[in-house]
Design a protein around this motif. Structure first.
Motif, PDB file in Angstrom:
ATOM      1  N   ASP A  53     -15.317   9.702   2.382  1.00 42.98           N
ATOM      2  CA  ASP A  53     -15.241   8.629   3.373  1.00 42.98           C
ATOM      3  C   ASP A  53     -14.038   8.884   4.275  1.00 42.98           C
ATOM      4  OD1 ASP A  53     -15.089   6.311   4.855  1.00 42.98           O
ATOM      5  OD2 ASP A  53     -15.354   4.969   3.127  1.00 42.98           O
ATOM      6  N   LEU A  54     -14.231   9.733   5.265  1.00 40.69           N
ATOM      7  CA  LEU A  54     -13.141  10.103   6.165  1.00 40.69           C
ATOM      8  C   LEU A  54     -12.592   8.897   6.910  1.00 40.69           C
ATOM      9  CD1 LEU A  54     -11.364  12.328   7.320  1.00 40.69           C
ATOM     10  CD2 LEU A  54     -13.136  12.732   9.044  1.00 40.69           C
ATOM     11  N   THR A  55     -13.447   7.953   7.270  1.00 39.76           N
ATOM     12  CA  THR A  55     -12.995   6.748   7.973  1.00 39.76           C
ATOM     13  C   THR A  55     -11.979   5.990   7.125  1.00 39.76           C
ATOM     14  OG1 THR A  55     -15.088   6.587   9.149  1.00 39.76           O
ATOM     15  CG2 THR A  55     -13.760   4.594   9.044  1.00 39.76           C
ATOM     16  N   ALA A  56     -12.277   5.829   5.838  1.00 36.74           N
ATOM     17  CA  ALA A  56     -11.353   5.126   4.939  1.00 36.74           C
ATOM     18  C   ALA A  56     -10.063   5.917   4.746  1.00 36.74           C
ATOM     19  CB  ALA A  56     -12.022   4.853   3.604  1.00 36.74           C
ATOM     20  N   VAL A  57     -10.171   7.233   4.658  1.00 33.26           N
ATOM     21  CA  VAL A  57      -8.976   8.074   4.536  1.00 33.26           C
ATOM     22  C   VAL A  57      -8.078   7.852   5.743  1.00 33.26           C
ATOM     23  CG1 VAL A  57      -8.126  10.457   4.618  1.00 33.26           C
ATOM     24  CG2 VAL A  57     -10.006   9.872   3.085  1.00 33.26           C
ATOM     25  N   LEU A  58      -8.655   7.955   6.922  1.00 33.66           N
ATOM     26  CA  LEU A  58      -7.860   7.830   8.149  1.00 33.66           C
ATOM     27  C   LEU A  58      -7.306   6.429   8.326  1.00 33.66           C
ATOM     28  CD1 LEU A  58     -10.028  10.006  10.553  1.00 33.66           C
ATOM     29  CD2 LEU A  58      -7.952  10.656   9.291  1.00 33.66           C
ATOM     30  N   ALA A  59      -8.000   5.429   7.801  1.00 33.88           N
ATOM     31  CA  ALA A  59      -7.506   4.047   7.895  1.00 33.88           C
ATOM     32  C   ALA A  59      -6.215   3.870   7.100  1.00 33.88           C
ATOM     33  CB  ALA A  59      -8.569   3.075   7.398  1.00 33.88           C
ATOM     34  N   GLU A  60      -6.003   4.700   6.087  1.00 31.74           N
ATOM     35  CA  GLU A  60      -4.791   4.621   5.264  1.00 31.74           C
ATOM     36  C   GLU A  60      -3.621   5.399   5.857  1.00 31.74           C
ATOM     37  OE1 GLU A  60      -4.226   2.740   2.708  1.00 31.74           O
ATOM     38  OE2 GLU A  60      -6.272   2.023   2.456  1.00 31.74           O
ATOM     39  N   GLU A  61      -3.884   6.201   6.877  1.00 29.71           N
ATOM     40  CA  GLU A  61      -2.831   7.068   7.413  1.00 29.71           C
ATOM     41  C   GLU A  61      -1.603   6.300   7.908  1.00 29.71           C
ATOM     42  OE1 GLU A  61      -2.358  11.112  10.056  1.00 29.71           O
ATOM     43  OE2 GLU A  61      -4.226   9.997  10.166  1.00 29.71           O
ATOM     44  N   PRO A  62      -1.748   5.194   8.641  1.00 28.08           N
ATOM     45  CA  PRO A  62      -0.536   4.470   9.057  1.00 28.08           C
ATOM     46  C   PRO A  62       0.283   3.953   7.871  1.00 28.08           C
ATOM     47  CG  PRO A  62      -2.419   3.749  10.348  1.00 28.08           C
ATOM     48  CD  PRO A  62      -2.952   4.614   9.238  1.00 28.08           C
ATOM     49  N   ARG A  63      -0.392   3.466   6.845  1.00 31.85           N
ATOM     50  CA  ARG A  63       0.320   2.995   5.657  1.00 31.85           C
ATOM     51  C   ARG A  63       1.000   4.158   4.940  1.00 31.85           C
ATOM     52  NH1 ARG A  63      -2.538  -0.609   1.006  1.00 31.85           N
ATOM     53  NH2 ARG A  63      -2.567   1.365  -0.084  1.00 31.85           N
ATOM     54  N   LEU A  64       0.342   5.316   4.909  1.00 35.35           N
ATOM     55  CA  LEU A  64       0.945   6.508   4.325  1.00 35.35           C
ATOM     56  C   LEU A  64       2.226   6.870   5.067  1.00 35.35           C
ATOM     57  CD1 LEU A  64       0.900   9.066   2.492  1.00 35.35           C
ATOM     58  CD2 LEU A  64      -0.448  10.154   4.326  1.00 35.35           C
ATOM     59  N   ARG A  65       2.158   6.923   6.380  1.00 36.89           N
ATOM     60  CA  ARG A  65       3.346   7.270   7.187  1.00 36.89           C
ATOM     61  C   ARG A  65       4.477   6.276   6.935  1.00 36.89           C
ATOM     62  NH1 ARG A  65       2.036  12.183   8.012  1.00 36.89           N
ATOM     63  NH2 ARG A  65       0.079  12.467   9.066  1.00 36.89           N
ATOM     64  N   HIS A  66       4.121   4.995   6.859  1.00 40.48           N
ATOM     65  CA  HIS A  66       5.121   3.958   6.608  1.00 40.48           C
ATOM     66  C   HIS A  66       5.808   4.181   5.255  1.00 40.48           C
ATOM     67  CE1 HIS A  66       7.030   0.031   6.454  1.00 40.48           C
ATOM     68  NE2 HIS A  66       6.480  -0.140   5.253  1.00 40.48           N
ATOM     69  N   GLU A  67       5.021   4.429   4.214  1.00 42.29           N
ATOM     70  CA  GLU A  67       5.591   4.607   2.880  1.00 42.29           C
ATOM     71  C   GLU A  67       6.402   5.894   2.773  1.00 42.29           C
ATOM     72  OE1 GLU A  67       5.910   2.312   0.759  1.00 42.29           O
ATOM     73  OE2 GLU A  67       4.568   0.929   1.804  1.00 42.29           O
ATOM     74  N   LEU A  68       5.971   6.953   3.444  1.00 46.67           N
ATOM     75  CA  LEU A  68       6.760   8.187   3.451  1.00 46.67           C
ATOM     76  C   LEU A  68       8.095   7.966   4.147  1.00 46.67           C
ATOM     77  CD1 LEU A  68       4.004  10.846   4.182  1.00 46.67           C
ATOM     78  CD2 LEU A  68       5.354  10.627   2.068  1.00 46.67           C
ATOM     79  N   THR A  69       8.087   7.202   5.226  1.00 46.49           N
ATOM     80  CA  THR A  69       9.325   6.880   5.937  1.00 46.49           C
ATOM     81  C   THR A  69      10.244   6.043   5.059  1.00 46.49           C
ATOM     82  OG1 THR A  69       8.240   7.023   8.081  1.00 46.49           O
ATOM     83  CG2 THR A  69      10.300   5.765   7.992  1.00 46.49           C
ATOM     84  N   ARG A  70       9.670   5.059   4.378  1.00 48.17           N
ATOM     85  CA  ARG A  70      10.472   4.222   3.469  1.00 48.17           C
ATOM     86  C   ARG A  70      11.134   5.075   2.397  1.00 48.17           C
ATOM     87  NH1 ARG A  70       7.450  -0.067   0.420  1.00 48.17           N
ATOM     88  NH2 ARG A  70       9.510  -0.424  -0.407  1.00 48.17           N
ATOM     89  N   LEU A  71      10.384   5.997   1.810  1.00 50.81           N
ATOM     90  CA  LEU A  71      10.931   6.848   0.761  1.00 50.81           C
ATOM     91  C   LEU A  71      12.030   7.749   1.316  1.00 50.81           C
ATOM     92  CD1 LEU A  71      10.980   7.892  -2.125  1.00 50.81           C
ATOM     93  CD2 LEU A  71       9.127   9.467  -1.494  1.00 50.81           C
ATOM     94  N   THR A  72      11.791   8.352   2.453  1.00 49.73           N
ATOM     95  CA  THR A  72      12.785   9.230   3.069  1.00 49.73           C
ATOM     96  C   THR A  72      14.072   8.469   3.378  1.00 49.73           C
ATOM     97  OG1 THR A  72      11.054  10.621   4.013  1.00 49.73           O
ATOM     98  CG2 THR A  72      13.236  10.765   5.024  1.00 49.73           C
TER      99      THR A  72
END
Length: 83
Positions: A53-72
């Motif tokens: 489900d590529l649509t669902a994967v891509l829908a999570e991308e902004p949240r992924l970027r946010h969490e990676l930034t938080r961790l960094t």
């Protein structure tokens, strides 16, 4: 981090098998260091990738970027404080 870079590249290529592999690695590592929210996002990406489900994967991308930034940001703060 190499896994985050690999996931970013896989997302850019829309390569579902590579997305699943990288998300799985990040999920495990993030949970080991207490970054539970990042682990949760990666689990969602991994599930969506396995379901092709590529649509669902891509829908999570902004949240992924946010969490990676938080961790960094957290790691930079901890590193700045020193031992």
């Amino acid at each position: 981090d190499a896994d985050a870079a690999a996931l970013g590249e896989a997302l850019a290529r829309r390569d579902l098998p590579a997305i699943v592999r990288a998300a799985h690695r990040i999920k495990g590592a993030s949970r080991m260091v207490g970054a539970q929210d990042l682990g949760t996002v990666c689990a969602a990406i991994e599930r969506a990738g396995r379901a092709e489900d590529l649509t669902a994967v891509l829908a999570e991308e902004p949240r992924l970027r946010h969490e990676l930034t938080r961790l960094t940001t957290h790691l930079e703060r901890v590193g700045a404080k020193g031992p």
